[in-house]
Motif scaffolding. Structure first.
Motif, PDB file in Angstrom:
ATOM      1  N   ASN A   1       0.810  -1.221   0.000  1.00 13.51           N
ATOM      2  CA  ASN A   1       0.000   0.000   0.000  1.00 13.51           C
ATOM      3  C   ASN A   1       0.842   1.269   0.000  1.00 13.51           C
ATOM      4  N   MET A   2       2.133   1.147  -0.233  1.00  8.45           N
ATOM      5  CA  MET A   2       3.015   2.312  -0.209  1.00  8.45           C
ATOM      6  C   MET A   2       3.689   2.470  -1.566  1.00  8.45           C
TER       7      MET A   2
ATOM      8  N   SER B   1      12.295   2.529   3.638  1.00  5.62           N
ATOM      9  CA  SER B   1      12.809   3.242   2.467  1.00  5.62           C
ATOM     10  C   SER B   1      13.651   2.326   1.575  1.00  5.62           C
ATOM     11  N   LYS B   2      14.082   1.154   2.110  1.00  4.53           N
ATOM     12  CA  LYS B   2      14.797   0.173   1.288  1.00  4.53           C
ATOM     13  C   LYS B   2      13.869  -0.479   0.272  1.00  4.53           C
ATOM     14  N   TYR B   3      12.564  -0.524   0.600  1.00  5.13           N
ATOM     15  CA  TYR B   3      11.618  -1.280  -0.216  1.00  5.13           C
ATOM     16  C   TYR B   3      10.629  -0.385  -0.968  1.00  5.13           C
ATOM     17  N   VAL B   4      10.575   0.897  -0.636  1.00  3.95           N
ATOM     18  CA  VAL B   4       9.640   1.824  -1.272  1.00  3.95           C
ATOM     19  C   VAL B   4      10.434   2.998  -1.836  1.00  3.95           C
ATOM     20  N   THR B   5      10.127   3.380  -3.069  1.00  2.00           N
ATOM     21  CA  THR B   5      10.798   4.516  -3.688  1.00  2.00           C
ATOM     22  C   THR B   5      10.134   5.805  -3.218  1.00  2.00           C
TER      23      THR B   5
ATOM     24  N   ALA C   1      -4.271   5.060  -0.001  1.00  2.00           N
ATOM     25  CA  ALA C   1      -3.040   4.302  -0.201  1.00  2.00           C
ATOM     26  C   ALA C   1      -2.948   3.833  -1.646  1.00  2.00           C
ATOM     27  N   ALA C   2      -1.954   3.012  -1.920  1.00  2.00           N
ATOM     28  CA  ALA C   2      -1.740   2.555  -3.297  1.00  2.00           C
ATOM     29  C   ALA C   2      -2.913   1.730  -3.811  1.00  2.00           C
TER      30      ALA C   2
END
Length: 745
Positions: free
Chosen positions: A530-531, A608-612, A552-553
């Motif tokens: 959802n991000m 932040s490692k997994y979401v741009t 959300a996404a």
């Protein structure tokens, strides 16, 4: 004879203008030199005038720059003074709220501790070592309550003790609990979890021992199911050895499994445990974010070499030494002469530049206002990557949803036999629950003529993968096909290998697959599905009331915030979330409840490692959340597209509007604001402009959102802000910091 002139004819005289006029007197050499000298003097005078004019112009420019710099410095000093005053007031207000909140929580914890002491329900206090250790030891030794009914009843108490200990660890501030107490509490939790597991094994063993008396009259097999609020124990026992039975379903849980031929002929039983708790994931290495440990830099050790006096091999004669000394003295004298000449040449220039330098120094002496000391910005954390195995699911990227399914193949103990009026029972001391190994093997390939005789026997002994059909629960949110995993107890990991023929039916909410092993199974889903968010908005609904809407996404969710609690709004359309609607909870419990049903809108520290996303300045972001919470009773906030389009971590851009009614805001009601480390200002531009222009719409300077609102807001808005309770402010701040809407939208 006289010649007559012909009338009407004139002579044309031709002149060569290039030839010098013979009638004009020639200039002498001295006169020519004089003219050249006069021309040179005229040019020199013009150049001097131009130089003086340029110097005057440069001087005026410098004076203008100095004046502008002085005015700018005065403005900066004035802003520093305002900023220092405002930020000091804000810090004092936040500190007062923090201390008042701490006193309330301390009082609450004391009251809870006293109520726990006065409780007389027979349960031990898990925080008292001797009480909980005595309880665990007595339960382990007690053999009279190993039946399924008693174990499931007692396990509710054990799970409550685990939750109580975990709540205590989460609720206690880190500075109020020692490492020793923390380690002891975690050890107690592990012992209680082991107690639950041991008792469930003993209850399963007793069910298997009583399989004959519990068998089904139609199939002549053991079919047993018992549950409580957190555990469901299901057991199937192969008493009939009927090869026609290919599958079996625990209908109350929607769980169906295949019975291969080799198992249909085996003296075995299958136990399926459905547990609403997850005691496995916390043991995984990837359960919590782990920052990289920077190795300390080891300074290079410089080994000082011993300097040995070198004795010259050849000794110079006294005459040569005298000549070298004279040459050195001559060089020194020459250098001194050159230095003296350069000093004489630069003397005039230094005298001219000296007044300007003195003026600059005099202006620099102006007092500067002492600036406000900001919070120390922490260094960016580098998170540890988790790539130990290729088939491992990283619990930082995925999270467990739904129940944990323990699917075990067990040995069916010898059953009592009735001979005439006697019942013969085989006793095993001590009684044990024996697990059978089952490793699926591939089907036999095309056989040759020589292997045809042994083919029949091999087919009987063949161990194909076991097919499983799961009906997914209706109270879980599955936004994509879940990942089926098994627990590797040796390495403490959730792994993906060993599954085949996976079929997910979204409409029927079913999952079919084949597995080559028995063990603990779980369904996992992408934790960041959802991000990033598409948009967000938080608006007040009265004093100490607000609603946060996050698109959300994939889904849209509304969170109602009132006083110290929050809950899901009734307008949330997901049917899976119906049990959580309108149930007020404190933020910590609310976050856990949403994540448990598969709705994760709360970024982790390493998400932040997994979401741009575009990271923003951490101190500025957290400060804005605190200021938004202070004014949340009268001010509405919303997302802005410019926050991600302006590539500057120091600038956070959002929309704001004063809102004193419980109605939706229109587009023209919003104003665009920019927050930096030094100030918060209202911009002239709006959300729909084509280009970002950083120009303030007001002349007043404000260092933070709280003072800007209290200075420019209406009286009613300011009264609401001052009347807001500290519990409401803290609840809004916790939700905003948990969702991180300024960064993940």
């Amino acid at each position: 004879m006289v010649k007559k002139k012909t009338p009407g004819k004139k002579k044309t005289l031709l002149f060569d203008f290039n030839k010098p006029n013979k009638g004009k007197p020639k200039l002498s050499k001295a006169e020519k030199e004089k003219l050249k000298r006069e021309e040179a003097e005229r040019k020199a005078e013009e150049e001097e005038q131009a130089r003086l004019a340029a110097i005057e112009e440069e001087k005026k420019r410098k004076e203008l720059e100095k004046q502008e710099a002085s005015e700018r410095k005065k403005l900066e000093n004035a802003q520093r003074k305002i900023r220092k005053t405002q930020m000091s007031d804000l810090d004092e207000l936040l500190q007062i709220n923090k201390m008042a909140l701490k006193d309330k929580h301390d009082l609450r914890r004391k009251q809870e501790k006293w109520a726990r002491y006065l409780r007389c329900d027979g349960s031990p206090d898990p925080t008292v070592p001797w009480e909980i250790n005595t309880y665990i030891n007595l339960k382990m030794e007690e053999a009279s309550r190993n039946d399924a009914d008693s174990v499931l009843t007692d396990s509710e108490m054990d799970l409550k003790l685990i939750d109580e200990l975990q709540y205590m660890l989460d609720d206690t501030p880190p500075d109020e609990i020692t490492e020793r107490e923390l380690a002891a509490s975690k050890e107690t939790i592990e012992e209680l979890q082991n107690l639950v597991k041991t008792k469930l094994d003993l209850a399963t063993l007793q069910v298997l021992c009583d399989a004959t008396s519990l068998q089904d009259s139609e199939t002549n097999n053991l079919q047993y199911c018992k549950d409580n609020s957190a555990i469901c124990l299901c057991v199937w026992g192969n008493l009939s050895k009927n090869q026609r039975i290919k599958t079996y379903e625990f209908s109350n849980k929607g769980f169906t499994f295949d019975i291969p031929r080799t198992l249909a002929l085996t003296n075995c039983a299958i136990r399926v445990l459905f547990t609403k708790f997850d005691h496995w994931s916390p043991q995984c290495k990837a359960f919590l974010p782990r920052p990289k440990i920077k190795e300390p830099e080891v300074p290079e050790v410089v080994v000082e070499e011993e300097v040995k006096e070198e004795v010259p091999e050849e000794t110079e004669s006294p005459g040569e030494e005298g000549e070298q000394q004279e040459e050195q003295e001559a060089e020194v004298e020459k250098d001194n002469t050159m230095d003296l000449l350069s000093q004489l040449q630069n003397f005039g220039k230094e005298e001219e530049e000296k007044p300007e330098e003195e003026e600059t120094k005099e202006e620099e002496v102006e007092e500067e206002e002492e600036d406000y000391e900001d919070r120390v910005t922490p260094e960016p954390v580098e998170w540890l990557d988790f790539d130990e195995f290729d088939d491992v699911l990283d619990l930082r990227a995925f999270h467990v949803i739904g129940e944990i399914i323990t699917f075990n193949l067990l040995e069916l103990p010898p059953q009592p036999k009735t001979v005439n009026k006697w019942t013969i029972t085989t006793l095993v001391d001590p009684p044990e629950l024996n697990y059978l190994e089952y490793k699926a093997e591939p089907a036999a390939a095309n056989q040759t003529k020589d292997q045809k005789d042994s083919h029949t026997q091999e087919k009987r002994d063949e161990k194909p993968p076991v097919g499983i059909h799961i009906k997914l629960p209706t109270n879980q949110v599955y936004l994509e096909e879940p990942q089926i995993t098994w627990w590797d107890d040796k390495h403490k990991l959730w792994r993906l290998n060993g599954f085949s023929d996976i079929v997910y039916n979204e409409e029927k909410r079913t999952l079919d697959f084949k597995t080559s092993r028995f063990g603990t199974l779980a369904l996992l889903q992408d934790a960041h599905i959802n991000m990033p968010f598409q948009s967000w908005e938080i608006r007040p609904r009265g004093l100490n009331r607000a609603v946060l809407t996050i698109v959300a996404a994939i889904v849209e969710i509304e969170i109602e915030i009132e006083d110290s609690t929050c809950c899901l709004s009734k307008s949330t359309e997901l049917p899976e979330l119906a049990p959580l609607k309108n149930i007020p909870m404190i933020p910590r419990d609310f976050i856990k409840a949403l994540q448990k049903v598969g709705m994760n809108i709360f970024p982790a520290p390493d998400s932040s490692k997994y979401v741009t996303i575009q990271d923003k300045h951490l101190v500025v972001e957290e400060r804005i959340y605190e200021e938004m919470a202070l004014v949340a009773s009268s001010m509405a906030f919303s997302w802005s597209k410019w926050n991600s389009e302006v590539n500057d971590k120091q600038k956070i851009i959002f929309q704001t509007a004063e809102h004193l009614s419980d109605e939706r805001l229109l587009e023209e009601d919003w104003s665009l604001f920019q927050a930096t480390k030094r100030q918060v200002m209202k911009l002239k531009m709006n959300e729909f402009d084509e280009q970002y222009v950083e120009e303030s719409a007001v002349t007043e300077y404000h260092s933070n959102m709280y003072h800007l609102v209290t200075y420019t807001g209406s009286e009613e808005a300011v009264d609401r802000i001052k009347s807001s309770s500290i519990e409401f402010i803290d609840c809004v701040e916790q939700i905003l910091k948990a969702t991180k809407v300024l960064t993940y939208a």
